[in-house]
Design a protein around this motif. Structure first.
Motif, mmCIF file in Angstrom:
data_model
loop_
_atom_site.group_PDB
_atom_site.id
_atom_site.type_symbol
_atom_site.label_atom_id
_atom_site.label_comp_id
_atom_site.label_asym_id
_atom_site.label_seq_id
_atom_site.Cartn_x
_atom_site.Cartn_y
_atom_site.Cartn_z
ATOM 1 N N LEU A 25 33.096 -36.933 24.662
ATOM 2 C CA LEU A 25 33.177 -36.370 23.312
ATOM 3 C C LEU A 25 32.269 -37.125 22.342
ATOM 4 O O LEU A 25 32.540 -37.193 21.144
ATOM 5 C CB LEU A 25 34.625 -36.383 22.786
ATOM 6 C CG LEU A 25 35.702 -35.874 23.746
ATOM 7 C CD1 LEU A 25 37.075 -35.942 23.078
ATOM 8 C CD2 LEU A 25 35.409 -34.467 24.245
ATOM 9 N N ARG A 29 31.012 -34.169 18.085
ATOM 10 C CA ARG A 29 32.423 -34.407 17.811
ATOM 11 C C ARG A 29 33.257 -33.196 18.197
ATOM 12 O O ARG A 29 32.833 -32.053 18.032
ATOM 13 C CB ARG A 29 32.632 -34.760 16.342
ATOM 14 C CG ARG A 29 32.310 -36.215 16.036
ATOM 15 C CD ARG A 29 32.633 -36.549 14.595
ATOM 16 N NE ARG A 29 32.618 -37.986 14.386
ATOM 17 C CZ ARG A 29 31.526 -38.694 14.119
ATOM 18 N NH1 ARG A 29 30.361 -38.079 14.044
ATOM 19 N NH2 ARG A 29 31.593 -40.004 13.947
ATOM 20 N N SER A 30 34.453 -33.463 18.683
ATOM 21 C CA SER A 30 35.347 -32.421 19.163
ATOM 22 C C SER A 30 36.357 -32.037 18.081
ATOM 23 O O SER A 30 36.829 -32.894 17.335
ATOM 24 C CB SER A 30 36.096 -32.912 20.404
ATOM 25 O OG SER A 30 37.133 -32.020 20.753
ATOM 26 N N SER A 32 39.296 -31.214 18.853
ATOM 27 C CA SER A 32 40.581 -31.468 19.503
ATOM 28 C C SER A 32 41.488 -32.330 18.639
ATOM 29 O O SER A 32 41.027 -33.103 17.793
ATOM 30 C CB SER A 32 40.377 -32.174 20.843
ATOM 31 O OG SER A 32 39.693 -31.359 21.756
ATOM 32 N N ALA A 37 42.771 -35.395 22.814
ATOM 33 C CA ALA A 37 41.626 -36.231 23.171
ATOM 34 C C ALA A 37 42.051 -37.428 24.007
ATOM 35 O O ALA A 37 41.403 -37.775 24.999
ATOM 36 C CB ALA A 37 40.905 -36.695 21.907
ATOM 37 N N ARG A 59 34.621 -39.720 17.992
ATOM 38 C CA ARG A 59 34.686 -38.582 18.916
ATOM 39 C C ARG A 59 35.235 -37.294 18.305
ATOM 40 O O ARG A 59 35.006 -36.220 18.864
ATOM 41 C CB ARG A 59 35.549 -38.973 20.120
ATOM 42 C CG ARG A 59 34.906 -40.006 21.031
ATOM 43 C CD ARG A 59 35.929 -40.560 22.027
ATOM 44 N NE ARG A 59 35.297 -41.266 23.139
ATOM 45 C CZ ARG A 59 34.985 -42.551 23.131
ATOM 46 N NH1 ARG A 59 35.247 -43.286 22.063
ATOM 47 N NH2 ARG A 59 34.414 -43.115 24.188
#
Length: 368
Positions: A25, A29-30, A32, A37, A59
Motif C-alpha cells: 500500500l 495510498r489505500s 481501506s 489494512a 499507506r
C-alpha cells in the motif's frame, strides 16, 4: 537450479520493488480502513508505540492516529508477540490464529533458557501465569515476582520469558494508544478478546497471505518474515497454483497469480516510514528496497532508524525534533525530488500532528 526455475521469467530489482510497494500500500495510498489494512499486511511491527501509526499514515488515505487508537480501544486490534518474537499490532482474528502458527518458534526460543528453568514444570507455569494475568492485567515485573514465589531457584528473566512463550499475552490499553500510552500490562488474548484461541491456520493459507502482502518472494523470504523453518514443502505443495519467477541472481520467487506486478517504471512517491517498518524486515534479500551501497545504514545495533523512500528505495533518514521534521538524505536530491519529499512531509505532519506547526528542513547528509 531446477528446470522450472531456469525457464521462469526474470523479475529485476525495480520490478520487485514496484510489486512489493503495491502490495504494501505504498505505491498509492489505500482507502481501506485501518483494521482492514492491518489484516492485509498481516500485522505491523510494533516494538515501540508510534511506528504502527506512522506506518498507516504512509499507506492510507484520510488516516489520523485516532483511527488506530479507536480500533485498539475497541479491541479490534491488539499488541502481541508473534513473528520473529517481536511485538506486532494485529487484528483480533490474527492474534488468535497467527500466534498458534508461530508457536513452534516460541518453543525453540524457550529452549535457550532451559538452564534457568531447571525444575520448572512449564505446563504448571503456564496455568499459574494464566490465572494471574486473567485475574487482573499484570506487568512483567509483577508476573515474574509472583512466579518466583513458586520457583525461587529459577532464573527470574527465564520465568518471564517462559510465560511470554507459553501464553498468547497481549498488552492491554491504554498501552499503545496515541498520546495516552502507559506501562505494559498483560493478559491473555482469549481473556482480552472474549473468545478462545483458534486452531493455527494451515500454513498454506498463510503463505498465500504473505505473498499477497510481500510477494513475489522466495521460501527464505517468508521464513525470515515468520521466524519459521521448513516451509519449502508448503511452497512445493502450492507450486501448481502459484506463479513462479526468478530474480537476477537466479533465486526462485513465488507469487499469487493474479497479484499486481506493476511496470518497473511506475512512479513511486516519497514515503516516510517508521522504525521497524514491515517493508524493511520481511525479506531475506532486502535489495528490492535497500540499495546495495546503503545496506546496514538504517540500523545501529538493535535500533532501527526512521527511513525515507524516494523512487521506491531507501534514500535517507528522518526524525522529529522540536518544531521540525528533519530529513537527512544519503545522497543529493534534485530540486524536484526535494519538493516531492517536502509535500509528502507536509501531508504526514498534517495527518499525525495537526495544528502543531512543524517546519520541514533538510539536515546534514547522513554518514556511515
Amino acid at each position: 537450479m531446477t528446470k522450472t526455475t531456469a525457464t521462469a521469467p526474470v523479475l529485476g530489482t525495480r520490478a520487485l520493488n514496484r510489486a512489493t510497494l503495491d502490495r504494501q500500500l505504498l505505491l498509492r495510498r489505500s482507502p481501506s480502513s485501518a483494521t482492514a489494512a492491518v489484516e492485509h499486511l498481516l500485522g505491523l511491527q510494533a516494538q515501540n508505540v508510534k511506528p504502527p501509526y506512522y506506518a498507516l499514515a504512509a499507506r492510507l488515505e484520510n488516516f489520523g492516529p485516532e483511527v488506530l487508537s479507536r480500533a485498539m480501544d475497541a479491541r479490534d486490534v491488539v499488541r502481541i508477540v508473534t513473528m520473529r518474537s517481536t511485538i506486532h499490532t494485529h487484528t483480533a482474528r490474527d492474534a488468535l490464529t497467527l500466534r498458534p502458527l508461530v508457536q513452534a518458534a516460541r518453543d525453540r526460543e524457550l529452549g535457550h533458557f532451559r538452564e534457568g528453568l531447571a525444575g520448572v514444570d512449564l505446563d504448571r507455569l503456564a496455568a499459574i501465569s494464566r490465572e494471574l494475568v486473567e485475574s487482573e492485567p499484570r506487568t512483567m515485573k509483577q508476573l515474574r515476582e509472583a512466579l518466583l514465589t513458586r520457583w525461587p531457584d529459577a532464573d527470574p528473566f527465564a520465568l518471564s520469558v517462559a510465560a511470554r512463550c507459553t501464553l498468547p499475552l497481549v498488552q492491554v490499553t491504554p498501552r499503545g494508544l496515541w498520546g495516552r500510552s502507559g506501562q505494559v500490562a498483560l493478559t491473555t488474548a482469549e481473556h482480552w478478546l472474549g473468545r478462545p484461541t483458534e486452531p493455527a491456520p494451515a500454513p498454506d493459507a498463510t503463505v498465500l497471505r504473505y505473498l499477497a502482502a510481500f510477494g513475489p518472494a522466495s521460501v527464505k523470504d517468508m521464513q525470515t518474515w515468520a521466524g519459521l523453518t521448513r516451509l519449502r514443502e508448503v511452497f512445493e505443495r502450492l507450486r501448481p497454483a502459484l506463479a513462479v519467477f526468478r530474480d537476477e541472481n537466479g533465486v526462485e520467487l513465488f507469487d499469487v497469480p493474479d497479484a499486481p506486478r506493476p511496470d518497473p517504471d511506475t512512479p513511486a512517491p516519497p514515503r516516510f516510514l517508521p522504525e521497524f517498518d514491515n517493508l524493511l524486515l520481511s525479506h531475506a534479500d532486502r535489495s528490492r528496497v535497500v540499495p546495495a551501497d546503503l545496506k546496514g545504514r538504517t540500523w545501529r545495533g538493535n535500533q532501527a532508524y526512521r527511513t525515507l523512500l524516494v523512487d521506491g528505495f531507501v534514500a535517507g533518514l528522518w526524525k522529529l525534533e522540536e518544531g521540525a521534521l528533519v530529513v537527512e538524505p544519503f545522497g543529493t536530491l534534485t530540486k524536484a525530488r526535494r519538493d516531492e519529499v517536502t509535500a509528502e512531509g507536509e501531508r504526514v505532519l498534517t495527518a499525525m500532528h495537526p495544528g502543531e506547526g512543524y517546519d520541514i528542513r533538510f539536515g546534514t547528509v547522513a554518514r556511515p
